[in-house]
Design a protein around this motif. Sequence first.
Motif, PDB file in Angstrom:
ATOM      1  N   ALA A 358     -15.170 -30.361 -28.183  1.00 45.89           N
ATOM      2  CA  ALA A 358     -13.748 -30.509 -28.503  1.00 45.89           C
ATOM      3  C   ALA A 358     -13.597 -30.541 -30.012  1.00 45.89           C
ATOM      4  N   VAL A 359     -12.521 -29.948 -30.485  1.00 48.49           N
ATOM      5  CA  VAL A 359     -12.114 -30.075 -31.887  1.00 48.49           C
ATOM      6  C   VAL A 359     -10.601 -30.299 -31.858  1.00 48.49           C
ATOM      7  N   PRO A 360      -9.994 -30.719 -32.981  1.00 44.62           N
ATOM      8  CA  PRO A 360      -8.527 -30.829 -32.962  1.00 44.62           C
ATOM      9  C   PRO A 360      -7.915 -29.489 -32.506  1.00 44.62           C
ATOM     10  N   VAL A 361      -6.856 -29.575 -31.690  1.00 50.12           N
ATOM     11  CA  VAL A 361      -6.278 -28.360 -31.088  1.00 50.12           C
ATOM     12  C   VAL A 361      -6.027 -27.291 -32.153  1.00 50.12           C
ATOM     13  N   SER A 362      -5.507 -27.719 -33.314  1.00 48.78           N
ATOM     14  CA  SER A 362      -5.160 -26.743 -34.353  1.00 48.78           C
ATOM     15  C   SER A 362      -6.394 -26.023 -34.903  1.00 48.78           C
ATOM     16  N   GLN A 363      -7.578 -26.623 -34.748  1.00 55.46           N
ATOM     17  CA  GLN A 363      -8.814 -26.040 -35.285  1.00 55.46           C
ATOM     18  C   GLN A 363      -9.516 -25.103 -34.300  1.00 55.46           C
ATOM     19  N   MET A 364      -9.006 -25.079 -33.063  1.00 54.95           N
ATOM     20  CA  MET A 364      -9.725 -24.365 -32.009  1.00 54.95           C
ATOM     21  C   MET A 364      -9.922 -22.870 -32.304  1.00 54.95           C
ATOM     22  N   PRO A 365      -8.880 -22.136 -32.773  1.00 54.49           N
ATOM     23  CA  PRO A 365      -9.120 -20.712 -33.054  1.00 54.49           C
ATOM     24  C   PRO A 365     -10.219 -20.510 -34.096  1.00 54.49           C
ATOM     25  N   ALA A 366     -10.211 -21.335 -35.140  1.00 54.33           N
ATOM     26  CA  ALA A 366     -11.244 -21.198 -36.178  1.00 54.33           C
ATOM     27  C   ALA A 366     -12.610 -21.531 -35.595  1.00 54.33           C
ATOM     28  N   PHE A 367     -12.666 -22.552 -34.741  1.00 57.51           N
ATOM     29  CA  PHE A 367     -13.954 -22.902 -34.124  1.00 57.51           C
ATOM     30  C   PHE A 367     -14.498 -21.715 -33.318  1.00 57.51           C
ATOM     31  N   ILE A 368     -13.639 -21.152 -32.479  1.00 57.81           N
ATOM     32  CA  ILE A 368     -14.109 -20.058 -31.607  1.00 57.81           C
ATOM     33  C   ILE A 368     -14.616 -18.886 -32.457  1.00 57.81           C
ATOM     34  N   ALA A 369     -13.876 -18.570 -33.512  1.00 60.56           N
ATOM     35  CA  ALA A 369     -14.281 -17.436 -34.363  1.00 60.56           C
ATOM     36  C   ALA A 369     -15.627 -17.729 -35.038  1.00 60.56           C
ATOM     37  N   ASP A 419     -27.483 -26.126 -30.657  1.00 56.96           N
ATOM     38  CA  ASP A 419     -27.450 -26.763 -31.980  1.00 56.96           C
ATOM     39  C   ASP A 419     -26.464 -26.059 -32.917  1.00 56.96           C
ATOM     40  N   ILE A 420     -26.483 -24.722 -32.879  1.00 54.81           N
ATOM     41  CA  ILE A 420     -25.566 -23.949 -33.741  1.00 54.81           C
ATOM     42  C   ILE A 420     -24.118 -24.314 -33.395  1.00 54.81           C
ATOM     43  N   ILE A 421     -23.834 -24.337 -32.078  1.00 56.43           N
ATOM     44  CA  ILE A 421     -22.461 -24.585 -31.611  1.00 56.43           C
ATOM     45  C   ILE A 421     -22.058 -26.030 -31.943  1.00 56.43           C
ATOM     46  N   HIS A 422     -22.971 -26.955 -31.656  1.00 61.54           N
ATOM     47  CA  HIS A 422     -22.651 -28.371 -31.879  1.00 61.54           C
ATOM     48  C   HIS A 422     -22.461 -28.689 -33.359  1.00 61.54           C
ATOM     49  N   ALA A 423     -23.269 -28.052 -34.209  1.00 64.76           N
ATOM     50  CA  ALA A 423     -23.146 -28.335 -35.646  1.00 64.76           C
ATOM     51  C   ALA A 423     -21.775 -27.889 -36.156  1.00 64.76           C
ATOM     52  N   ILE A 424     -21.296 -26.754 -35.656  1.00 68.43           N
ATOM     53  CA  ILE A 424     -19.980 -26.268 -36.111  1.00 68.43           C
ATOM     54  C   ILE A 424     -18.882 -27.206 -35.596  1.00 68.43           C
TER      55      ILE A 424
END
Length: 479
Positions: A358-369, A419-424
């Motif tokens: 989970a990340v703040p909703v507003s950060q989700m597009p940046a996270f996915i990219a 690890d890559i995903i969790h670190a981001i």
Amino acid sequence: MNAQNKIRLAPDLLDRFRAIVGPKGWTSDAETLAPHLREWRDLYTGSTPLLLKPASTEEVSAIVKLAAETKTRLVPQGGNTGLVGGGIPFDGNDEIILSLQRMNRVRALDPLNDTITVEAGCILQQVQQAAREAGRLFPLSIGSEGSCTIGGNLSTNAGGNAVLRYGNTRELALGLEVVLADGQVWNGLRGLRKDNTGYDLKDLFIGGEGTLGIITAAVMKLHPLPAAMATAFIAIPEPQAAIELLALGKAATGGQVTGCEMIPRIGLDFVLRHTPATADPIQGRHPWYLIMEFSSGRADGSIDATLEAVLAEGFEKGLVLDATIAQSEAQRAAFWKIREAMSGAQKPEGASIKTDIAVPVSQMPAFIARATRAVEDYLPGVRVVAFGHIGDGNIHFNPSQPEGWDREKFLDLWEPISDIIHAIAHEMQGTISAEHGVGRMKIDEIPRYKPAIEIEMMRRLKRVFDPDNILNPGKVVRP
Ligand SMILES: Cc1cc2nc3c(=O)[nH]c(=O)nc-3n(C[C@H](O)[C@H](O)[C@H](O)COP(=O)(O)OP(=O)(O)OC[C@H]3O[C@@H](n4cnc5c(N)ncnc54)[C@H](O)[C@@H]3O)c2cc1C
């Protein structure tokens, strides 16, 4: 656990446990035990000399008292649908499984207080049904609802598809009955919306994954049954459009958005390929899809009009590429079937690495990219399937193996890829476990992402509530 630490329970001690529950309340039969010793995704297996199935809180209390006296380890289990190995005993460790499945009575339903009091072993669907029969809604809704139990839902603080509107299990719980690690029963079955008489003790057991006490019953909140639902399957250009549409939906309905789930095209392809009786709700291929659902207390068609207006505005703003609104309950169910099939449809495509960030909703597009780029750079050909509860800022970012790859070779990369995903996620102020918990899967990973002081507070709580470490040892936190 090394060999000299292995514990062997004496046969007469096992007899003493059996005597508490009587002949109907235990099994040591290998075939009956098998499904209790295997995690749903086959990631964890274990062993046990005995599974106990108490029928009452008194029996649970007597079991835990005897376990405390003899330092016997207990692993509580509900429907065994948990996804982090929390309900699976360790192999060769002589941990007794304490299944709550026989404690499955609805003890009370108070429609005017909007509460239902249920035993921990009630299947979630059974609770939803009991509420519906009383003209109320119990809104917790998850893919495993036909098998998971309220005790398991509370212990994992389960989320699901209606969190956006009704909150997760924690927000639906008003009171608990818990058997403590010394066998004492805490009756905290209060149906109060307000009670500021000190620390909120129930919150310690919710999400505690059976490490602080055994939940035997709970008072849960009910809500009015919606009179009308409006559900759309929407093609969108990118994840940013999903959160902007959600904002439009929230504004238009005054907070009545009950579902907002995102599906990538690759995920829809997997579902259509592997799930019988599914069809693409929208013609043409689009990069992303959103299921958006509104509910209303009025059946006058106004909620459909609101959804149509939101989609029209979204279309004008370039947030919607195409959309279809469910015209019947069957069509609505067909949309949700696609969402529920996402996880299972990855299986025939080979191995996949599951995450629950989970990340703040507003950060989700940046996270996915960012996460998609990073994982694809690490392993060209990997097929990223990122889907789920985007309205809660929680998605399952689950890379599937490259086509033609060896399954085991891909699973060997579980750690570096997660690890890559969790670190981001961590860098973006997120969490590595939004819904599923810690269990045994993440017990050694969590300290890397939580401040040391939080882990220390968790350890202190564990030592206070379970000084001999008999309740679900080796899960969540090491005392
Ligand atoms: C197909 C599928 C879809 C899912 N979808 C979701 C989803 O959308 N959202 C979500 O949050 N989860 C989801 N899950 C995960 C899982 O269903 C939930 O975590 C559920 O709440 C677990 O309930 P259970 O009764 O099966 O618990 P179990 O798996 O039996 O146990 C889970 C944990 O709780 C402990 N425990 C169980 N009962 C008690 C008790 N009475 N007292 C103390 N400790 C106890 C166990 O020791 C274990 O640590 C899904 C799982 C599957 C298989």
